[in-house]
Design an enzyme around this catalytic site. Structure first.
Site, PDB file in Angstrom:
ATOM      1  N   ASN A   1       0.841  -1.180  -0.141  1.00 33.88           N
ATOM      2  CA  ASN A   1       0.194  -0.126   0.194  1.00 33.88           C
ATOM      3  C   ASN A   1       0.960   1.219  -0.078  1.00 33.88           C
ATOM      4  O   ASN A   1       2.023   1.422   0.571  1.00 33.88           O
ATOM      5  CB  ASN A   1      -0.991  -0.139   1.209  1.00 33.88           C
ATOM      6  CG  ASN A   1      -0.308  -0.214   2.575  1.00 33.88           C
ATOM      7  OD1 ASN A   1       0.564  -0.825   2.374  1.00 33.88           O
ATOM      8  ND2 ASN A   1      -1.134   0.337   3.479  1.00 33.88           N
ATOM      9  N   VAL A   2       0.289   2.193  -0.681  1.00 32.67           N
ATOM     10  CA  VAL A   2       1.054   3.509  -0.834  1.00 32.67           C
ATOM     11  C   VAL A   2       0.100   4.651  -0.406  1.00 32.67           C
ATOM     12  O   VAL A   2      -0.810   4.923  -1.256  1.00 32.67           O
ATOM     13  CB  VAL A   2       1.746   3.869  -2.341  1.00 32.67           C
ATOM     14  CG1 VAL A   2       2.418   5.066  -2.395  1.00 32.67           C
ATOM     15  CG2 VAL A   2       2.365   2.499  -2.676  1.00 32.67           C
ATOM     16  N   GLU A   3       0.124   5.088   0.649  1.00 29.69           N
ATOM     17  CA  GLU A   3      -0.789   6.285   1.175  1.00 29.69           C
ATOM     18  C   GLU A   3      -0.496   7.750   0.634  1.00 29.69           C
ATOM     19  O   GLU A   3       0.623   7.787   0.126  1.00 29.69           O
ATOM     20  CB  GLU A   3      -0.968   6.120   2.753  1.00 29.69           C
ATOM     21  CG  GLU A   3      -1.421   4.791   3.286  1.00 29.69           C
ATOM     22  CD  GLU A   3      -1.701   4.797   4.686  1.00 29.69           C
ATOM     23  OE1 GLU A   3      -1.162   5.400   5.346  1.00 29.69           O
ATOM     24  OE2 GLU A   3      -2.407   3.527   5.030  1.00 29.69           O
TER      25      GLU A   3
ATOM     26  N   CYS B   1      -4.128   0.876  -2.058  1.00 34.22           N
ATOM     27  CA  CYS B   1      -3.836  -0.402  -1.813  1.00 34.22           C
ATOM     28  C   CYS B   1      -3.028  -1.357  -2.182  1.00 34.22           C
ATOM     29  O   CYS B   1      -2.567  -1.200  -3.651  1.00 34.22           O
ATOM     30  CB  CYS B   1      -5.245  -1.019  -1.731  1.00 34.22           C
ATOM     31  SG  CYS B   1      -6.581  -0.709  -0.576  1.00 34.22           S
TER      32      CYS B   1
ATOM     33  N   GLU C   1      -3.144  -4.062  -3.443  1.00 31.50           N
ATOM     34  CA  GLU C   1      -3.627  -4.782  -4.632  1.00 31.50           C
ATOM     35  C   GLU C   1      -3.618  -4.000  -5.885  1.00 31.50           C
ATOM     36  O   GLU C   1      -3.402  -4.348  -7.035  1.00 31.50           O
ATOM     37  CB  GLU C   1      -4.945  -5.157  -4.241  1.00 31.50           C
ATOM     38  CG  GLU C   1      -5.490  -6.297  -3.146  1.00 31.50           C
ATOM     39  CD  GLU C   1      -5.574  -5.685  -1.936  1.00 31.50           C
ATOM     40  OE1 GLU C   1      -5.083  -4.674  -1.605  1.00 31.50           O
ATOM     41  OE2 GLU C   1      -6.012  -6.182  -1.167  1.00 31.50           O
TER      42      GLU C   1
ATOM     43  N   CYS D   1      -9.937  -5.617   0.687  1.00 28.05           N
ATOM     44  CA  CYS D   1     -11.211  -4.758   0.910  1.00 28.05           C
ATOM     45  C   CYS D   1     -12.096  -4.874  -0.412  1.00 28.05           C
ATOM     46  O   CYS D   1     -11.840  -5.603  -1.524  1.00 28.05           O
ATOM     47  CB  CYS D   1     -10.663  -3.251   1.097  1.00 28.05           C
ATOM     48  SG  CYS D   1     -10.090  -2.392  -0.372  1.00 28.05           S
TER      49      CYS D   1
ATOM     50  N   CYS E   1     -10.993  -3.619  -3.769  1.00 26.96           N
ATOM     51  CA  CYS E   1      -9.884  -4.680  -4.192  1.00 26.96           C
ATOM     52  C   CYS E   1     -10.351  -6.098  -4.705  1.00 26.96           C
ATOM     53  O   CYS E   1      -9.766  -6.320  -5.684  1.00 26.96           O
ATOM     54  CB  CYS E   1      -8.861  -4.612  -3.081  1.00 26.96           C
ATOM     55  SG  CYS E   1      -7.819  -2.920  -3.191  1.00 26.96           S
TER      56      CYS E   1
HETATM   57  N1  THU Z   1      -5.304  -1.756   2.592  1.00 22.27           N
HETATM   58  C1  THU Z   1      -4.822  -2.319   1.468  1.00 22.27           C
HETATM   59  O1  THU Z   1      -3.670  -2.123   0.948  1.00 22.27           O
HETATM   60  N2  THU Z   1      -5.465  -3.360   0.979  1.00 22.27           N
HETATM   61  C2  THU Z   1      -6.659  -3.996   1.457  1.00 22.27           C
HETATM   62  O2  THU Z   1      -7.361  -4.590   0.920  1.00 22.27           O
HETATM   63  C3  THU Z   1      -7.214  -3.359   2.738  1.00 22.27           C
HETATM   64  C4  THU Z   1      -6.562  -1.816   3.158  1.00 22.27           C
HETATM   65  C5  THU Z   1      -4.604  -0.559   3.142  1.00 22.27           C
HETATM   66  C6  THU Z   1      -5.256   0.709   2.538  1.00 22.27           C
HETATM   67  C7  THU Z   1      -4.547   1.528   3.806  1.00 22.27           C
HETATM   68  O3  THU Z   1      -3.098   2.173   3.488  1.00 22.27           O
HETATM   69  C8  THU Z   1      -4.240   0.793   5.036  1.00 22.27           C
HETATM   70  O4  THU Z   1      -4.695  -0.446   4.585  1.00 22.27           O
HETATM   71  C9  THU Z   1      -5.281   0.865   5.940  1.00 22.27           C
HETATM   72  O5  THU Z   1      -6.875   0.937   5.664  1.00 22.27           O
END
Ligand code: THU
Length: 133
Positions: free
Chosen positions: A45-47, A56, A58, A89, A92
Protein backbone atom coordinates in the site's frame (compact mmCIF):
# COMPACT_ATOMS: atom_id res chain seq x y z
CA UNK A 1 -7.54 -30.57 -5.90
CA UNK A 2 -4.93 -28.06 -7.11
CA UNK A 3 -2.20 -27.11 -4.67
CA UNK A 4 -0.92 -23.56 -4.49
CA UNK A 5 2.43 -22.25 -3.17
CA UNK A 6 0.83 -20.49 -0.19
CA UNK A 7 4.02 -20.37 1.86
CA UNK A 8 6.00 -18.71 -0.92
CA UNK A 9 3.17 -16.29 -1.66
CA UNK A 10 2.94 -15.40 2.00
CA UNK A 11 6.68 -14.76 2.19
CA UNK A 12 6.57 -12.60 -0.92
CA UNK A 13 3.59 -10.66 0.46
CA UNK A 14 5.45 -10.09 3.70
CA UNK A 15 8.52 -8.88 1.82
CA UNK A 16 6.34 -6.47 -0.21
CA UNK A 17 4.70 -5.29 3.03
CA UNK A 18 8.13 -4.19 4.31
CA UNK A 19 8.20 -1.58 1.51
CA UNK A 20 4.74 -0.15 2.28
CA UNK A 21 4.32 3.61 2.62
CA UNK A 22 1.70 3.87 5.35
CA UNK A 23 2.61 6.88 7.55
CA UNK A 24 -1.05 7.83 8.14
CA UNK A 25 -2.69 4.57 9.10
CA UNK A 26 0.47 2.82 10.28
CA UNK A 27 -1.11 -0.25 8.74
CA UNK A 28 1.30 -1.62 6.15
CA UNK A 29 -0.09 -4.23 3.75
CA UNK A 30 1.66 -6.55 1.32
CA UNK A 31 0.06 -8.66 -1.39
CA UNK A 32 1.35 -11.44 -3.64
CA UNK A 33 -0.27 -13.50 -6.36
CA UNK A 34 0.58 -16.41 -8.62
CA UNK A 35 -0.04 -15.72 -12.33
CA UNK A 36 -1.12 -18.46 -14.76
CA UNK A 37 2.33 -18.52 -16.39
CA UNK A 38 4.08 -19.15 -13.05
CA UNK A 39 5.15 -15.58 -12.33
CA UNK A 40 4.59 -14.08 -8.90
CA UNK A 41 3.54 -10.43 -8.71
CA UNK A 42 3.47 -8.34 -5.56
CA UNK A 43 2.37 -4.96 -4.24
CA UNK A 44 2.29 -2.81 -1.11
CA UNK A 45 0.00 0.00 0.00
CA UNK A 46 1.04 3.56 -0.81
CA UNK A 47 -0.77 6.19 1.21
CA UNK A 48 -1.18 9.89 0.50
CA UNK A 49 -1.64 13.07 2.55
CA UNK A 50 -4.95 13.34 0.68
CA UNK A 51 -6.11 10.14 2.41
CA UNK A 52 -8.67 9.13 -0.19
CA UNK A 53 -6.01 8.87 -2.89
CA UNK A 54 -4.32 5.98 -1.08
CA UNK A 55 -3.38 3.01 -3.22
CA UNK A 56 -4.07 -0.38 -1.67
CA UNK A 57 -1.47 -3.13 -1.99
CA UNK A 58 -3.70 -4.80 -4.59
CA UNK A 59 -3.46 -1.71 -6.83
CA UNK A 60 0.32 -2.06 -6.96
CA UNK A 61 0.01 -5.80 -7.55
CA UNK A 62 -2.37 -5.37 -10.50
CA UNK A 63 -0.17 -2.63 -11.89
CA UNK A 64 2.84 -4.97 -11.76
CA UNK A 65 0.78 -7.75 -13.35
CA UNK A 66 0.05 -5.59 -16.38
CA UNK A 67 3.48 -3.99 -16.56
CA UNK A 68 5.21 -7.37 -16.51
CA UNK A 69 3.17 -8.89 -19.33
CA UNK A 70 -0.37 -9.46 -18.08
CA UNK A 71 -1.95 -12.87 -17.57
CA UNK A 72 -4.53 -14.25 -15.21
CA UNK A 73 -4.24 -14.24 -11.43
CA UNK A 74 -4.55 -17.78 -10.04
CA UNK A 75 -3.88 -17.52 -6.29
CA UNK A 76 -3.72 -14.45 -4.03
CA UNK A 77 -2.52 -13.61 -0.52
CA UNK A 78 -2.35 -10.38 1.49
CA UNK A 79 -0.85 -9.73 4.92
CA UNK A 80 -0.69 -6.89 7.45
CA UNK A 81 2.26 -5.58 9.45
CA UNK A 82 2.13 -8.56 11.83
CA UNK A 83 2.38 -10.94 8.91
CA UNK A 84 -1.20 -12.05 9.54
CA UNK A 85 -3.45 -12.87 6.61
CA UNK A 86 -6.08 -10.21 5.94
CA UNK A 87 -9.09 -10.06 3.66
CA UNK A 88 -8.92 -7.81 0.58
CA UNK A 89 -11.16 -4.74 0.84
CA UNK A 90 -14.31 -4.51 -1.29
CA UNK A 91 -12.84 -2.28 -3.96
CA UNK A 92 -9.84 -4.57 -4.29
CA UNK A 93 -12.05 -7.63 -4.66
CA UNK A 94 -13.38 -5.94 -7.78
CA UNK A 95 -9.82 -5.23 -8.99
CA UNK A 96 -8.83 -8.85 -8.41
CA UNK A 97 -11.97 -10.16 -10.13
CA UNK A 98 -11.11 -8.29 -13.32
CA UNK A 99 -7.78 -10.13 -13.55
CA UNK A 100 -8.61 -13.47 -11.96
CA UNK A 101 -12.28 -14.12 -12.57
CA UNK A 102 -14.39 -16.47 -10.48
CA UNK A 103 -11.69 -19.14 -10.29
CA UNK A 104 -9.06 -17.03 -8.52
CA UNK A 105 -8.34 -18.56 -5.12
CA UNK A 106 -7.87 -16.10 -2.26
CA UNK A 107 -6.19 -17.26 0.95
CA UNK A 108 -8.55 -15.77 3.55
CA UNK A 109 -7.70 -15.88 7.30
CA UNK A 110 -9.94 -18.96 7.61
CA UNK A 111 -8.58 -20.72 4.55
CA UNK A 112 -8.76 -20.62 0.76
CA UNK A 113 -11.91 -19.29 -0.93
CA UNK A 114 -12.70 -18.75 -4.58
CA UNK A 115 -13.45 -15.34 -5.97
CA UNK A 116 -16.96 -16.62 -6.67
CA UNK A 117 -17.36 -16.91 -2.88
CA UNK A 118 -15.46 -13.74 -2.01
CA UNK A 119 -17.32 -11.52 -4.51
CA UNK A 120 -20.55 -13.30 -5.49
CA UNK A 121 -22.40 -12.21 -8.62
CA UNK A 122 -19.57 -9.84 -9.54
CA UNK A 123 -19.90 -7.21 -12.22
CA UNK A 124 -17.24 -7.82 -14.86
CA UNK A 125 -16.14 -7.56 -18.49
CA UNK A 126 -18.92 -9.91 -19.64
CA UNK A 127 -21.56 -7.45 -18.43
CA UNK A 128 -20.22 -4.76 -20.75
CA UNK A 129 -20.47 -7.13 -23.73
CA UNK A 130 -24.24 -7.22 -23.39
CA UNK A 131 -24.71 -3.64 -24.61
CA UNK A 132 -21.87 -3.49 -27.13
CA UNK A 133 -22.90 -2.57 -30.71
N1 THU B 1 -5.33 -1.70 2.56
C1 THU B 1 -4.79 -2.42 1.52
O1 THU B 1 -3.69 -2.12 1.06
N2 THU B 1 -5.51 -3.45 1.01
C2 THU B 1 -6.70 -3.88 1.51
O2 THU B 1 -7.31 -4.76 0.93
C3 THU B 1 -7.20 -3.32 2.77
C4 THU B 1 -6.64 -1.98 3.12
C5 THU B 1 -4.58 -0.55 3.09
C6 THU B 1 -5.14 0.79 2.72
C7 THU B 1 -4.60 1.68 3.81
O3 THU B 1 -3.32 2.14 3.40
C8 THU B 1 -4.43 0.75 4.99
O4 THU B 1 -4.56 -0.57 4.50
C9 THU B 1 -5.46 0.97 6.09
O5 THU B 1 -6.75 0.94 5.57
Amino acid sequence: MTTYPWEELRERAQEAMSFAYAPYSNYPVGAAALVDDGRIVTGCNVENAAYGVTLCAECGLVSELIRSGGGKLVAFVCVNGNGDLIVPCGRCRQLLYEHGGNALVVLMPNGPMTMRQVLPQAFGPADLEEVKE
